[in-house]
Design an enzyme around this catalytic site. Structure first.
Site, PDB file in Angstrom:
ATOM      1  N   ASP A  14      25.869  29.669   0.114  1.00  0.00           N
ATOM      2  CA  ASP A  14      25.342  31.163  -0.399  1.00  0.00           C
ATOM      3  C   ASP A  14      23.942  30.996  -0.636  1.00  0.00           C
ATOM      4  O   ASP A  14      23.468  30.353  -1.313  1.00  0.00           O
ATOM      5  CB  ASP A  14      26.256  31.271  -2.042  1.00  0.00           C
ATOM      6  CG  ASP A  14      26.199  32.723  -2.154  1.00  0.00           C
ATOM      7  OD1 ASP A  14      25.955  33.474  -1.143  1.00  0.00           O
ATOM      8  OD2 ASP A  14      27.000  33.065  -3.184  1.00  0.00           O
ATOM      9  N   ASP A  15      23.341  31.888   0.142  1.00  0.00           N
ATOM     10  CA  ASP A  15      22.053  32.353   0.365  1.00  0.00           C
ATOM     11  C   ASP A  15      21.153  31.146   0.618  1.00  0.00           C
ATOM     12  O   ASP A  15      20.118  30.849   0.084  1.00  0.00           O
ATOM     13  CB  ASP A  15      21.651  32.884  -1.012  1.00  0.00           C
ATOM     14  CG  ASP A  15      22.251  34.293  -1.313  1.00  0.00           C
ATOM     15  OD1 ASP A  15      23.158  34.696  -0.633  1.00  0.00           O
ATOM     16  OD2 ASP A  15      21.945  34.774  -2.312  1.00  0.00           O
ATOM     17  N   CYS A  53      26.313  39.394   1.551  1.00  0.00           N
ATOM     18  CA  CYS A  53      27.289  38.562   1.254  1.00  0.00           C
ATOM     19  C   CYS A  53      28.911  38.817   1.849  1.00  0.00           C
ATOM     20  O   CYS A  53      29.127  38.135   2.897  1.00  0.00           O
ATOM     21  CB  CYS A  53      27.477  38.235  -0.309  1.00  0.00           C
ATOM     22  SG  CYS A  53      26.025  37.983  -1.233  1.00  0.00           S
ATOM     23  N   ASP A 254      25.769  32.477   4.515  1.00  0.00           N
ATOM     24  CA  ASP A 254      26.243  33.676   4.823  1.00  0.00           C
ATOM     25  C   ASP A 254      24.855  34.763   5.101  1.00  0.00           C
ATOM     26  O   ASP A 254      24.941  35.651   6.012  1.00  0.00           O
ATOM     27  CB  ASP A 254      26.838  34.325   3.534  1.00  0.00           C
ATOM     28  CG  ASP A 254      26.137  34.227   2.272  1.00  0.00           C
ATOM     29  OD1 ASP A 254      25.127  33.757   2.092  1.00  0.00           O
ATOM     30  OD2 ASP A 254      26.533  34.839   1.484  1.00  0.00           O
ATOM     31  N   ASN A 255      23.802  34.459   4.445  1.00  0.00           N
ATOM     32  CA  ASN A 255      22.504  35.206   4.598  1.00  0.00           C
ATOM     33  C   ASN A 255      21.283  34.340   4.336  1.00  0.00           C
ATOM     34  O   ASN A 255      21.468  33.270   3.961  1.00  0.00           O
ATOM     35  CB  ASN A 255      22.759  36.496   4.043  1.00  0.00           C
ATOM     36  CG  ASN A 255      22.939  36.292   2.438  1.00  0.00           C
ATOM     37  OD1 ASN A 255      23.963  36.744   2.273  1.00  0.00           O
ATOM     38  ND2 ASN A 255      22.357  35.606   1.738  1.00  0.00           N
TER      39      ASN A 255
END
Length: 486
Positions: A14-15, A53, A254-255
Protein backbone atom coordinates in the site's frame (compact mmCIF):
# COMPACT_ATOMS: atom_id res chain seq x y z
CA UNK A 1 4.00 -23.80 -18.78
CA UNK A 2 5.84 -26.31 -16.64
CA UNK A 3 5.16 -27.01 -12.99
CA UNK A 4 3.93 -29.65 -10.59
CA UNK A 5 1.24 -27.37 -9.15
CA UNK A 6 0.43 -24.14 -10.98
CA UNK A 7 -0.04 -21.94 -7.93
CA UNK A 8 0.22 -18.18 -7.81
CA UNK A 9 0.60 -15.58 -5.12
CA UNK A 10 0.18 -11.84 -5.44
CA UNK A 11 1.62 -9.46 -2.87
CA UNK A 12 0.10 -6.00 -3.04
CA UNK A 13 1.58 -3.36 -0.78
CA UNK A 14 0.00 0.00 0.00
CA UNK A 15 1.48 3.33 -1.12
CA UNK A 16 4.94 1.82 -1.61
CA UNK A 17 7.54 3.16 -4.01
CA UNK A 18 11.21 2.48 -4.53
CA UNK A 19 12.41 2.76 -0.92
CA UNK A 20 14.06 -0.66 -1.13
CA UNK A 21 17.55 -1.99 -1.68
CA UNK A 22 16.13 -3.85 -4.70
CA UNK A 23 15.86 -0.47 -6.41
CA UNK A 24 19.24 0.73 -5.15
CA UNK A 25 18.18 2.56 -2.00
CA UNK A 26 21.32 2.10 0.09
CA UNK A 27 19.79 3.27 3.37
CA UNK A 28 16.40 1.55 3.71
CA UNK A 29 17.31 -2.09 4.31
CA UNK A 30 14.93 -4.69 2.86
CA UNK A 31 16.70 -8.06 3.13
CA UNK A 32 13.57 -10.11 2.46
CA UNK A 33 12.67 -8.20 -0.68
CA UNK A 34 16.29 -8.74 -1.71
CA UNK A 35 15.72 -12.44 -1.12
CA UNK A 36 12.64 -12.36 -3.37
CA UNK A 37 14.48 -10.35 -6.02
CA UNK A 38 17.23 -12.98 -6.19
CA UNK A 39 14.61 -15.43 -7.47
CA UNK A 40 12.71 -12.89 -9.61
CA UNK A 41 12.96 -10.65 -12.61
CA UNK A 42 12.88 -7.04 -11.42
CA UNK A 43 10.85 -4.85 -13.77
CA UNK A 44 12.63 -1.54 -14.15
CA UNK A 45 9.60 0.28 -15.53
CA UNK A 46 6.60 -1.00 -13.60
CA UNK A 47 3.50 1.20 -13.51
CA UNK A 48 0.12 1.37 -11.85
CA UNK A 49 -2.91 1.79 -14.09
CA UNK A 50 -4.29 4.41 -11.67
CA UNK A 51 -2.62 6.07 -8.69
CA UNK A 52 -5.48 5.56 -6.23
CA UNK A 53 -6.24 2.73 -3.81
CA UNK A 54 -9.61 1.18 -4.76
CA UNK A 55 -9.50 1.98 -8.50
CA UNK A 56 -6.01 0.47 -8.72
CA UNK A 57 -7.04 -2.74 -6.95
CA UNK A 58 -10.15 -3.05 -9.09
CA UNK A 59 -8.08 -2.64 -12.27
CA UNK A 60 -5.60 -5.26 -11.09
CA UNK A 61 -8.33 -7.80 -10.24
CA UNK A 62 -10.48 -7.15 -13.32
CA UNK A 63 -7.79 -6.55 -15.93
CA UNK A 64 -9.71 -3.41 -16.93
CA UNK A 65 -8.92 0.28 -16.32
CA UNK A 66 -11.13 1.90 -13.72
CA UNK A 67 -13.01 3.95 -16.32
CA UNK A 68 -14.08 0.62 -17.86
CA UNK A 69 -14.77 -1.46 -14.75
CA UNK A 70 -16.80 1.27 -13.00
CA UNK A 71 -14.80 1.74 -9.80
CA UNK A 72 -14.03 5.40 -10.37
CA UNK A 73 -12.89 6.23 -6.81
CA UNK A 74 -12.55 4.92 -3.27
CA UNK A 75 -14.87 2.16 -2.11
CA UNK A 76 -15.28 2.88 1.60
CA UNK A 77 -17.38 5.32 3.60
CA UNK A 78 -19.02 8.32 1.90
CA UNK A 79 -17.05 7.73 -1.33
CA UNK A 80 -18.97 4.48 -1.98
CA UNK A 81 -17.69 3.64 -5.46
CA UNK A 82 -18.25 0.12 -6.79
CA UNK A 83 -17.38 -1.82 -9.90
CA UNK A 84 -20.12 -2.73 -12.35
CA UNK A 85 -22.07 -5.84 -11.37
CA UNK A 86 -21.17 -7.53 -14.64
CA UNK A 87 -17.38 -7.39 -14.16
CA UNK A 88 -15.70 -10.81 -14.17
CA UNK A 89 -12.84 -10.53 -11.68
CA UNK A 90 -9.80 -12.75 -11.31
CA UNK A 91 -10.94 -14.67 -8.18
CA UNK A 92 -14.34 -15.38 -9.76
CA UNK A 93 -12.78 -16.58 -13.03
CA UNK A 94 -10.33 -18.82 -11.18
CA UNK A 95 -12.98 -20.14 -8.81
CA UNK A 96 -15.01 -21.41 -11.77
CA UNK A 97 -11.95 -23.51 -12.73
CA UNK A 98 -11.79 -25.12 -9.27
CA UNK A 99 -8.84 -23.03 -8.16
CA UNK A 100 -8.73 -22.12 -4.47
CA UNK A 101 -8.76 -18.34 -3.99
CA UNK A 102 -7.90 -16.33 -0.91
CA UNK A 103 -7.30 -12.75 0.17
CA UNK A 104 -5.64 -11.55 3.38
CA UNK A 105 -5.24 -7.93 4.45
CA UNK A 106 -6.56 -4.90 2.62
CA UNK A 107 -9.24 -5.53 -0.01
CA UNK A 108 -10.89 -2.11 -0.51
CA UNK A 109 -13.00 -3.03 -3.55
CA UNK A 110 -16.63 -3.89 -4.11
CA UNK A 111 -19.22 -5.15 -4.51
CA UNK A 112 -18.36 -8.40 -2.75
CA UNK A 113 -20.09 -10.59 -5.31
CA UNK A 114 -17.87 -9.17 -8.07
CA UNK A 115 -14.65 -9.62 -6.09
CA UNK A 116 -15.61 -12.87 -4.39
CA UNK A 117 -12.80 -14.89 -2.81
CA UNK A 118 -13.36 -18.32 -1.30
CA UNK A 119 -11.25 -17.40 1.72
CA UNK A 120 -11.48 -13.77 2.89
CA UNK A 121 -9.73 -12.26 5.91
CA UNK A 122 -10.04 -8.55 5.27
CA UNK A 123 -11.49 -5.34 6.71
CA UNK A 124 -14.15 -4.46 7.75
CA UNK A 125 -14.79 -7.99 9.03
CA UNK A 126 -11.33 -7.92 10.60
CA UNK A 127 -9.50 -4.96 12.09
CA UNK A 128 -7.25 -3.50 9.37
CA UNK A 129 -4.26 -3.12 11.67
CA UNK A 130 -4.52 -6.77 12.65
CA UNK A 131 -5.19 -8.33 9.25
CA UNK A 132 -2.94 -6.07 7.14
CA UNK A 133 -0.07 -4.86 9.39
CA UNK A 134 0.22 -7.47 12.14
CA UNK A 135 2.30 -9.94 10.16
CA UNK A 136 2.14 -12.55 12.93
CA UNK A 137 -1.65 -12.56 12.69
CA UNK A 138 -1.36 -12.62 8.90
CA UNK A 139 0.87 -15.68 9.19
CA UNK A 140 -1.90 -17.46 11.07
CA UNK A 141 -4.32 -16.61 8.27
CA UNK A 142 -1.86 -17.91 5.64
CA UNK A 143 -1.60 -21.22 7.47
CA UNK A 144 -5.38 -21.37 7.77
CA UNK A 145 -5.70 -20.86 4.02
CA UNK A 146 -3.19 -23.61 3.23
CA UNK A 147 -5.16 -26.05 5.40
CA UNK A 148 -8.18 -25.77 3.06
CA UNK A 149 -8.08 -28.67 0.56
CA UNK A 150 -4.41 -28.60 -0.39
CA UNK A 151 -4.97 -30.75 -3.49
CA UNK A 152 -6.16 -27.76 -5.55
CA UNK A 153 -3.97 -25.10 -7.14
CA UNK A 154 -4.38 -21.75 -5.41
CA UNK A 155 -4.35 -18.00 -5.92
CA UNK A 156 -3.55 -16.05 -2.76
CA UNK A 157 -3.69 -12.24 -2.67
CA UNK A 158 -1.85 -10.60 0.24
CA UNK A 159 -2.77 -6.94 0.77
CA UNK A 160 -0.30 -5.30 3.13
CA UNK A 161 -1.41 -1.93 4.53
CA UNK A 162 2.17 -0.72 4.88
CA UNK A 163 3.24 1.92 3.92
CA UNK A 164 -0.11 3.76 3.93
CA UNK A 165 -0.37 6.81 6.20
CA UNK A 166 -2.42 6.77 9.39
CA UNK A 167 -3.78 10.32 9.85
CA UNK A 168 -4.42 11.29 13.47
CA UNK A 169 -3.30 7.89 14.75
CA UNK A 170 -1.57 7.39 18.08
CA UNK A 171 0.64 4.88 16.28
CA UNK A 172 2.36 7.58 14.19
CA UNK A 173 2.04 8.97 10.68
CA UNK A 174 2.66 5.53 9.11
CA UNK A 175 1.43 3.45 12.07
CA UNK A 176 5.14 2.74 12.45
CA UNK A 177 4.73 2.39 16.23
CA UNK A 178 2.04 -0.29 15.98
CA UNK A 179 3.43 -3.56 17.32
CA UNK A 180 6.89 -2.16 18.04
CA UNK A 181 7.05 -3.69 21.53
CA UNK A 182 7.04 -0.38 23.37
CA UNK A 183 4.51 0.22 26.18
CA UNK A 184 1.02 0.82 24.86
CA UNK A 185 1.80 -0.11 21.25
CA UNK A 186 1.60 -3.90 21.38
CA UNK A 187 4.07 -6.42 20.03
CA UNK A 188 4.36 -8.18 16.67
CA UNK A 189 6.65 -11.17 17.35
CA UNK A 190 7.68 -11.59 13.69
CA UNK A 191 8.88 -8.00 13.34
CA UNK A 192 11.99 -6.32 14.70
CA UNK A 193 11.50 -2.62 13.90
CA UNK A 194 14.27 -0.81 12.05
CA UNK A 195 14.85 2.83 12.92
CA UNK A 196 16.60 5.44 10.81
CA UNK A 197 18.32 8.75 11.49
CA UNK A 198 16.46 11.42 9.50
CA UNK A 199 19.82 12.89 8.51
CA UNK A 200 20.69 9.67 6.67
CA UNK A 201 17.50 8.95 4.69
CA UNK A 202 17.41 9.49 0.93
CA UNK A 203 15.08 12.32 -0.12
CA UNK A 204 13.69 11.67 -3.63
CA UNK A 205 14.34 14.57 -6.01
CA UNK A 206 10.59 15.28 -6.33
CA UNK A 207 10.38 16.15 -2.61
CA UNK A 208 11.81 19.12 -0.68
CA UNK A 209 14.91 18.30 1.33
CA UNK A 210 13.81 19.71 4.70
CA UNK A 211 13.87 18.42 8.29
CA UNK A 212 10.10 17.81 8.09
CA UNK A 213 10.44 15.66 4.98
CA UNK A 214 13.40 13.76 6.40
CA UNK A 215 11.52 12.94 9.59
CA UNK A 216 8.54 11.85 7.50
CA UNK A 217 10.69 9.53 5.38
CA UNK A 218 12.37 8.10 8.48
CA UNK A 219 8.97 6.96 9.77
CA UNK A 220 8.09 5.61 6.33
CA UNK A 221 11.28 3.50 6.37
CA UNK A 222 10.30 1.97 9.72
CA UNK A 223 6.90 1.04 8.27
CA UNK A 224 8.77 -0.43 5.30
CA UNK A 225 10.73 -2.69 7.64
CA UNK A 226 7.46 -4.27 8.82
CA UNK A 227 6.38 -4.85 5.21
CA UNK A 228 9.75 -6.42 4.45
CA UNK A 229 9.43 -8.73 7.46
CA UNK A 230 6.01 -9.73 6.13
CA UNK A 231 7.53 -10.68 2.78
CA UNK A 232 10.07 -12.84 4.59
CA UNK A 233 7.35 -14.48 6.65
CA UNK A 234 5.37 -15.35 3.52
CA UNK A 235 8.38 -16.79 1.72
CA UNK A 236 9.05 -18.94 4.78
CA UNK A 237 5.45 -20.16 4.85
CA UNK A 238 5.53 -21.07 1.17
CA UNK A 239 8.75 -22.96 1.71
CA UNK A 240 7.62 -24.79 4.87
CA UNK A 241 4.39 -25.91 3.16
CA UNK A 242 6.30 -27.15 0.11
CA UNK A 243 4.88 -24.57 -2.33
CA UNK A 244 7.81 -22.22 -2.95
CA UNK A 245 9.13 -24.11 -5.98
CA UNK A 246 5.67 -24.40 -7.58
CA UNK A 247 4.39 -20.87 -7.11
CA UNK A 248 4.44 -17.82 -9.36
CA UNK A 249 4.99 -14.78 -7.13
CA UNK A 250 4.24 -11.19 -8.12
CA UNK A 251 5.09 -8.23 -5.88
CA UNK A 252 3.89 -4.70 -6.62
CA UNK A 253 1.98 -1.73 -5.14
CA UNK A 254 -1.28 0.09 -5.79
CA UNK A 255 -0.05 3.66 -6.25
CA UNK A 256 2.76 6.08 -5.56
CA UNK A 257 4.06 6.94 -2.11
CA UNK A 258 1.81 9.22 0.02
CA UNK A 259 3.80 12.39 -0.61
CA UNK A 260 3.34 15.46 -2.84
CA UNK A 261 3.66 14.84 -6.59
CA UNK A 262 3.27 11.08 -6.09
CA UNK A 263 0.08 9.34 -4.89
CA UNK A 264 -3.06 10.36 -6.90
CA UNK A 265 -0.77 11.95 -9.50
CA UNK A 266 0.21 10.27 -12.74
CA UNK A 267 3.65 11.78 -13.00
CA UNK A 268 6.52 9.31 -12.75
CA UNK A 269 6.53 9.44 -8.94
CA UNK A 270 2.82 8.57 -8.80
CA UNK A 271 2.61 6.06 -11.61
CA UNK A 272 5.90 4.18 -11.14
CA UNK A 273 5.76 1.07 -8.94
CA UNK A 274 8.09 -1.67 -7.67
CA UNK A 275 7.42 -4.80 -9.71
CA UNK A 276 8.93 -8.24 -9.16
CA UNK A 277 7.84 -11.45 -10.89
CA UNK A 278 9.22 -14.80 -9.80
CA UNK A 279 8.65 -17.91 -11.90
CA UNK A 280 9.72 -21.19 -10.29
CA UNK A 281 10.31 -22.83 -13.68
CA UNK A 282 12.22 -20.07 -15.50
CA UNK A 283 15.23 -19.71 -13.23
CA UNK A 284 17.70 -18.46 -15.86
CA UNK A 285 16.47 -14.88 -15.43
CA UNK A 286 16.44 -14.88 -11.64
CA UNK A 287 18.24 -11.85 -10.28
CA UNK A 288 18.06 -9.96 -13.58
CA UNK A 289 16.58 -6.53 -14.28
CA UNK A 290 14.22 -6.10 -17.24
CA UNK A 291 13.89 -2.74 -19.04
CA UNK A 292 10.43 -3.80 -20.27
CA UNK A 293 7.40 -1.75 -19.33
CA UNK A 294 4.68 -3.46 -17.29
CA UNK A 295 1.39 -2.31 -15.80
CA UNK A 296 -0.64 -3.62 -12.90
CA UNK A 297 -3.35 -4.24 -15.49
CA UNK A 298 -1.07 -7.01 -16.83
CA UNK A 299 -1.49 -9.11 -13.69
CA UNK A 300 -4.82 -10.71 -14.60
CA UNK A 301 -3.64 -11.99 -18.01
CA UNK A 302 -0.37 -13.13 -16.40
CA UNK A 303 -2.10 -15.22 -13.74
CA UNK A 304 -4.59 -16.66 -16.22
CA UNK A 305 -1.70 -17.57 -18.52
CA UNK A 306 0.13 -19.26 -15.64
CA UNK A 307 -2.97 -21.17 -14.57
CA UNK A 308 -3.96 -22.14 -18.12
CA UNK A 309 -7.37 -20.49 -17.74
CA UNK A 310 -9.05 -18.54 -20.55
CA UNK A 311 -10.54 -15.09 -20.11
CA UNK A 312 -14.35 -15.39 -20.28
CA UNK A 313 -16.45 -13.86 -23.02
CA UNK A 314 -18.71 -11.10 -21.69
CA UNK A 315 -19.82 -7.53 -22.31
CA UNK A 316 -20.07 -4.32 -20.29
CA UNK A 317 -22.21 -1.36 -21.29
CA UNK A 318 -23.01 -3.05 -24.59
CA UNK A 319 -19.38 -3.58 -25.61
CA UNK A 320 -17.42 -6.83 -25.61
CA UNK A 321 -14.70 -6.81 -22.97
CA UNK A 322 -11.19 -7.44 -24.25
CA UNK A 323 -8.42 -7.00 -21.64
CA UNK A 324 -5.88 -4.43 -22.76
CA UNK A 325 -3.13 -5.96 -20.62
CA UNK A 326 -0.64 -8.66 -21.57
CA UNK A 327 0.88 -11.71 -19.92
CA UNK A 328 4.25 -11.01 -18.31
CA UNK A 329 5.39 -14.63 -18.42
CA UNK A 330 7.55 -13.92 -21.52
CA UNK A 331 9.66 -11.57 -19.38
CA UNK A 332 10.55 -14.48 -17.09
CA UNK A 333 12.06 -16.38 -20.05
CA UNK A 334 13.86 -13.72 -22.10
CA UNK A 335 13.62 -10.03 -22.90
CA UNK A 336 10.48 -9.69 -25.08
CA UNK A 337 10.53 -7.81 -28.38
CA UNK A 338 6.77 -7.19 -28.63
CA UNK A 339 5.82 -3.48 -28.89
CA UNK A 340 3.32 -4.04 -26.06
CA UNK A 341 6.27 -4.09 -23.64
CA UNK A 342 7.28 -0.58 -24.73
CA UNK A 343 4.43 1.48 -23.28
CA UNK A 344 1.89 1.73 -20.47
CA UNK A 345 -1.44 3.52 -20.13
CA UNK A 346 -3.14 4.95 -17.05
CA UNK A 347 -6.54 6.40 -16.23
CA UNK A 348 -7.71 8.35 -13.17
CA UNK A 349 -11.13 9.85 -12.34
CA UNK A 350 -11.56 10.28 -8.58
CA UNK A 351 -9.77 9.41 -5.37
CA UNK A 352 -11.97 10.71 -2.56
CA UNK A 353 -15.45 11.59 -3.80
CA UNK A 354 -14.81 15.36 -4.01
CA UNK A 355 -11.53 14.86 -5.90
CA UNK A 356 -12.79 14.97 -9.47
CA UNK A 357 -9.69 15.31 -11.61
CA UNK A 358 -9.83 12.85 -14.53
CA UNK A 359 -6.54 12.17 -16.28
CA UNK A 360 -5.52 9.87 -19.13
CA UNK A 361 -1.87 9.00 -19.65
CA UNK A 362 0.46 7.24 -22.03
CA UNK A 363 4.05 6.50 -21.04
CA UNK A 364 6.56 5.08 -23.51
CA UNK A 365 10.29 4.50 -23.20
CA UNK A 366 11.08 8.21 -23.54
CA UNK A 367 7.96 10.35 -23.16
CA UNK A 368 4.91 10.77 -20.95
CA UNK A 369 1.74 12.38 -22.27
CA UNK A 370 -0.88 13.45 -19.74
CA UNK A 371 -4.33 14.65 -20.68
CA UNK A 372 -5.79 16.57 -17.73
CA UNK A 373 -9.47 16.59 -18.58
CA UNK A 374 -10.54 18.92 -15.77
CA UNK A 375 -7.57 21.22 -16.23
CA UNK A 376 -9.48 24.43 -15.57
CA UNK A 377 -10.00 23.36 -11.95
CA UNK A 378 -7.28 23.20 -9.28
CA UNK A 379 -5.82 19.77 -8.62
CA UNK A 380 -7.52 18.48 -5.42
CA UNK A 381 -5.78 16.97 -2.39
CA UNK A 382 -6.59 13.76 -0.55
CA UNK A 383 -6.87 13.91 3.25
CA UNK A 384 -3.63 12.03 3.88
CA UNK A 385 -1.80 14.05 1.22
CA UNK A 386 -2.72 17.25 3.04
CA UNK A 387 -2.40 16.09 6.65
CA UNK A 388 1.25 15.07 6.66
CA UNK A 389 4.45 16.76 7.82
CA UNK A 390 5.96 17.15 4.34
CA UNK A 391 3.04 18.93 2.70
CA UNK A 392 2.13 21.03 5.74
CA UNK A 393 5.73 22.23 5.83
CA UNK A 394 5.50 23.25 2.15
CA UNK A 395 2.31 25.19 2.91
CA UNK A 396 3.73 26.88 5.99
CA UNK A 397 6.92 27.87 4.20
CA UNK A 398 4.91 29.24 1.26
CA UNK A 399 2.66 31.30 3.55
CA UNK A 400 5.57 32.72 5.52
CA UNK A 401 7.64 33.52 2.45
CA UNK A 402 10.41 31.04 3.24
CA UNK A 403 12.08 28.92 0.54
CA UNK A 404 10.14 25.67 0.24
CA UNK A 405 13.11 23.78 -1.25
CA UNK A 406 10.57 22.08 -3.51
CA UNK A 407 11.05 21.94 -7.28
CA UNK A 408 7.68 23.57 -7.99
CA UNK A 409 5.36 26.12 -6.42
CA UNK A 410 1.93 25.35 -5.03
CA UNK A 411 0.36 27.22 -7.95
CA UNK A 412 2.28 25.04 -10.40
CA UNK A 413 1.14 21.96 -8.49
CA UNK A 414 -2.53 22.96 -8.42
CA UNK A 415 -2.95 24.42 -11.91
CA UNK A 416 -1.96 22.31 -14.89
CA UNK A 417 -2.17 22.51 -18.65
CA UNK A 418 -4.69 20.37 -20.49
CA UNK A 419 -1.89 18.43 -22.17
CA UNK A 420 1.50 17.81 -20.61
CA UNK A 421 4.29 16.17 -22.61
CA UNK A 422 7.58 15.36 -20.93
CA UNK A 423 10.85 13.90 -22.16
CA UNK A 424 11.77 11.60 -19.25
CA UNK A 425 15.30 11.04 -20.50
CA UNK A 426 16.18 14.74 -20.63
CA UNK A 427 13.79 15.91 -17.91
CA UNK A 428 13.22 13.19 -15.29
CA UNK A 429 11.48 15.61 -12.90
CA UNK A 430 8.99 16.56 -15.62
CA UNK A 431 9.46 20.31 -15.27
CA UNK A 432 9.30 21.36 -18.94
CA UNK A 433 6.01 20.84 -20.75
CA UNK A 434 6.75 20.21 -24.44
CA UNK A 435 3.12 20.01 -25.56
CA UNK A 436 3.23 23.57 -26.91
CA UNK A 437 6.64 23.18 -28.57
CA UNK A 438 6.22 22.80 -32.33
CA UNK A 439 9.42 20.75 -32.50
CA UNK A 440 7.55 17.95 -30.71
CA UNK A 441 4.36 18.24 -32.74
CA UNK A 442 4.73 14.85 -34.46
CA UNK A 443 5.45 13.08 -31.15
CA UNK A 444 2.48 14.78 -29.51
CA UNK A 445 0.14 13.84 -32.37
CA UNK A 446 1.31 10.22 -32.41
CA UNK A 447 0.89 9.80 -28.66
CA UNK A 448 -2.49 11.54 -28.69
CA UNK A 449 -3.67 9.05 -31.32
CA UNK A 450 -2.34 6.04 -29.38
CA UNK A 451 -3.98 7.30 -26.20
CA UNK A 452 -7.30 7.90 -27.95
CA UNK A 453 -7.19 4.46 -29.59
CA UNK A 454 -6.70 2.86 -26.17
CA UNK A 455 -9.54 4.90 -24.71
CA UNK A 456 -11.84 3.85 -27.53
CA UNK A 457 -10.88 0.18 -27.11
CA UNK A 458 -11.63 0.37 -23.37
CA UNK A 459 -14.98 2.17 -23.83
CA UNK A 460 -13.95 5.35 -22.03
CA UNK A 461 -17.13 7.37 -21.42
CA UNK A 462 -14.97 10.47 -20.89
CA UNK A 463 -13.81 10.27 -24.51
CA UNK A 464 -15.50 13.58 -25.49
CA UNK A 465 -14.63 15.51 -22.34
CA UNK A 466 -13.86 18.40 -21.83
CA UNK A 467 -14.59 20.01 -25.22
CA UNK A 468 -17.69 17.95 -26.01
CA UNK A 469 -20.44 15.69 -24.78
CA UNK A 470 -21.07 12.09 -25.82
CA UNK A 471 -24.25 12.06 -27.90
CA UNK A 472 -25.54 9.26 -30.16
CA UNK A 473 -22.11 7.59 -30.16
CA UNK A 474 -20.47 10.80 -31.32
CA UNK A 475 -18.80 13.77 -29.68
CA UNK A 476 -20.94 16.89 -29.89
CA UNK A 477 -19.02 20.15 -29.57
CA UNK A 478 -20.40 22.24 -26.69
CA UNK A 479 -18.29 25.33 -27.48
CA UNK A 480 -16.63 25.59 -24.09
CA UNK A 481 -13.12 26.53 -25.16
CA UNK A 482 -11.37 28.68 -22.54
CA UNK A 483 -11.61 32.42 -23.18
CA UNK A 484 -8.56 34.13 -24.63
CA UNK A 485 -6.38 35.63 -21.94
CA UNK A 486 -4.72 38.87 -23.00
Amino acid sequence: MVGVKPDSRLRMCDDVGFETSVYNNTICKTPNLDRLARRSVTIQHGYTSVSSCSPSRSALLSGLPSHQNGMYGLHHSVHHFNAFDGVQSLPVILGKSNIKTGIIGKKHVGPDNVFKFEYDRTAPDYDLLQCARNITRMKQFVREFFEIDDSRPFFLYIGFNDCHRCPESRYGDFCEKFGNGQPGFGNIPDWKPAYYDPKEVIVPPFLPDTPATRGDISNQYTSMSRLDAGVGMLLDELESHGYLNDTLIIFTADNGIPFPNAKTNLYEAGMGEPYLISSPVETSRWGQVSPSMASTIDILPTVLDWMGVSFPSYSLMGMEVVPSGKSLLPVTRMEPSSPSFGHAFASHNFHEVYMYYPMRVMRNKQYRLLHNLNYRAPYPLATDLYDNPTFLDIMNRTESGQPTKWFKTLDQYYYRDEYELFDLQADPLETTNLAGNSSYGDILAEMKKSLRDWRMATNDYWICYPEGVRYKNQCADIHNAPPNIL
